[in-house]
Design a protein around this motif. Structure first.
Motif, PDB file in Angstrom:
ATOM      1  N   ASP A 139       0.833  -1.213   0.000  1.00 35.55           N
ATOM      2  CA  ASP A 139       0.000   0.000   0.000  1.00 35.55           C
ATOM      3  C   ASP A 139       0.862   1.255   0.000  1.00 35.55           C
ATOM      4  OD1 ASP A 139      -2.188  -1.688   0.229  1.00 35.55           O
ATOM      5  OD2 ASP A 139      -2.492  -1.291   2.359  1.00 35.55           O
ATOM      6  N   GLU A 140       1.847   1.264   0.890  1.00 36.56           N
ATOM      7  CA  GLU A 140       2.704   2.444   1.031  1.00 36.56           C
ATOM      8  C   GLU A 140       3.500   2.711  -0.239  1.00 36.56           C
ATOM      9  OE1 GLU A 140       6.560   3.847   3.714  1.00 36.56           O
ATOM     10  OE2 GLU A 140       5.362   2.131   4.348  1.00 36.56           O
ATOM     11  N   ARG A 193      -8.802   2.060  -3.462  1.00 36.94           N
ATOM     12  CA  ARG A 193      -8.420   3.275  -2.740  1.00 36.94           C
ATOM     13  C   ARG A 193      -8.497   4.541  -3.589  1.00 36.94           C
ATOM     14  NH1 ARG A 193      -5.264   0.866   1.496  1.00 36.94           N
ATOM     15  NH2 ARG A 193      -6.604  -0.891   2.097  1.00 36.94           N
ATOM     16  N   GLU A 194      -8.165   4.453  -4.871  1.00 39.11           N
ATOM     17  CA  GLU A 194      -8.108   5.630  -5.742  1.00 39.11           C
ATOM     18  C   GLU A 194      -8.675   5.257  -7.112  1.00 39.11           C
ATOM     19  OE1 GLU A 194      -7.258   8.555  -4.803  1.00 39.11           O
ATOM     20  OE2 GLU A 194      -6.197   8.218  -2.912  1.00 39.11           O
ATOM     21  N   PRO A 195     -10.012   5.148  -7.220  1.00 37.94           N
ATOM     22  CA  PRO A 195     -10.612   4.605  -8.451  1.00 37.94           C
ATOM     23  C   PRO A 195     -10.382   5.448  -9.698  1.00 37.94           C
ATOM     24  CG  PRO A 195     -12.296   5.429  -6.928  1.00 37.94           C
ATOM     25  CD  PRO A 195     -11.010   5.406  -6.175  1.00 37.94           C
ATOM     26  N   LEU A 234      -7.308  -5.396   1.075  1.00 37.51           N
ATOM     27  CA  LEU A 234      -7.849  -4.121   0.594  1.00 37.51           C
ATOM     28  C   LEU A 234      -9.316  -3.961   0.989  1.00 37.51           C
ATOM     29  CD1 LEU A 234      -6.241  -3.993  -2.959  1.00 37.51           C
ATOM     30  CD2 LEU A 234      -5.695  -2.495  -1.030  1.00 37.51           C
ATOM     31  N   ARG A 235     -10.037  -5.059   1.037  1.00 34.53           N
ATOM     32  CA  ARG A 235     -11.453  -5.007   1.437  1.00 34.53           C
ATOM     33  C   ARG A 235     -11.636  -4.987   2.949  1.00 34.53           C
ATOM     34  NH1 ARG A 235     -11.981  -9.051  -2.734  1.00 34.53           N
ATOM     35  NH2 ARG A 235     -12.133 -10.665  -1.122  1.00 34.53           N
ATOM     36  N   ARG A 267      -3.503  -2.182  -9.850  1.00 33.49           N
ATOM     37  CA  ARG A 267      -4.901  -2.058 -10.285  1.00 33.49           C
ATOM     38  C   ARG A 267      -5.855  -2.390  -9.139  1.00 33.49           C
ATOM     39  NH1 ARG A 267      -2.859  -3.593 -15.602  1.00 33.49           N
ATOM     40  NH2 ARG A 267      -2.752  -5.785 -14.973  1.00 33.49           N
ATOM     41  N   ALA A 268      -5.516  -3.411  -8.346  1.00 35.94           N
ATOM     42  CA  ALA A 268      -6.363  -3.758  -7.207  1.00 35.94           C
ATOM     43  C   ALA A 268      -6.367  -2.628  -6.176  1.00 35.94           C
ATOM     44  CB  ALA A 268      -5.871  -5.058  -6.571  1.00 35.94           C
TER      45      ALA A 268
END
Length: 254
Positions: free
Chosen positions: A140-141, A206-208, A247-248, A200-201
């Motif tokens: 993530d970071e 987080r940032e669509p 992520l979910r 992409r995931a």
């Protein structure tokens, strides 16, 4: 057993300490300030208070590291100081937390971790080297840092097998409770994914509005990541929680 965790205040340490306690161990966590429940002071970079912190430990889980500072001083020289400080008559097992690929990836921090492994193998202590793949929050970071406005460039062909922090702590607790193997054991995530798939995931969750762009990256370091040098071997133990589940915010049932 009487357990000392170095790096107990870090991301892994915060999951590892309660896991070891739940397994019945008496746990102290070492940091430079010695703060928090069960905290003791000890500085790997200078050796200050190290002997007092380590003294009496039957099991040491060495998770301290300094990837953003001077890993040669903390990870390598600090591991050497730790070896000198332990009570050899009392110590039954030292587990070193390392990274999958430290022996194959031409990157300064990885080389320092590999050098620390060699210090331990040459020490004559009862050791196990536990190499683990990247944690989900680290992915993530890295992706958040790489983002450039509406574009998220990622290295083309890079692969990773990210793993859940809590599952890594559980694996280390099992390893620590077993006999030292004097060699490497590995733990990785349940699936190997390309950097583009991970990006992409992450973007979808987080940032669509971010667009992922795969970019060719030359050099030996990039080649190592393309060749799967940070992927666990076929014999590695595997976690179950996927990056998508992370992520979910989805947790696995027992």
């Amino acid at each position: 057993m009487q357990v000392l965790v170095t790096g107990g205040s870090g991301q892994l340490g915060r999951a590892l300490v309660p896991a070891l306690q739940a397994a019945g161990h008496q746990v102290r966590q070492m940091s430079r300030r010695g703060t928090g429940p069960g905290g003791v002071r000890g500085d790997l970079a200078t050796g200050r208070d190290l002997a007092a912190a380590v003294g009496g430990s039957e099991l040491v889980v060495h998770a301290a590291s300094d990837p953003r500072g001077d890993p040669w001083q903390v990870d390598v020289a600090g591991t050497r100081r730790l070896v000198q400080a332990v009570d050899r008559d009392r110590l039954q097992h030292l587990v070193y937390v390392s990274i999958v690929g430290v022996d194959r990836v031409p990157f300064g921090y990885y080389r320092a971790k590999f050098a620390a492994e060699q210090v331990l193998l040459a020490s004559g202590l009862p050791v196990t080297l536990a190499r683990i793949t990247q944690f989900h929050p680290f992915i993530d970071e890295m992706l958040a840092t790489a983002r450039r406005g509406p574009v998220l460039p990622v290295p083309m062909g890079w692969q990773a097998a990210p793993v859940d922090v809590a599952e890594a702590a559980g694996f280390l607790t099992e390893v620590a409770g077993g006999p030292p193997v004097g060699d490497v054991v590995e733990f990785g995530g349940p699936e190997a994914l390309s950097a583009a798939d991970l990006a992409r995931a992450w973007a979808a969750a987080r940032e669509p509005n971010v667009h992922v762009v795969s970019t060719p990256l030359p050099g030996k370091l990039s080649a190592a990541f393309r060749e799967g040098s940070v992927l666990p071997s076929a014999r590695a133990a595997r976690g179950r929680r996927t990056y998508a589940e992370h992520l979910r915010g989805q947790h696995l049932s027992a």
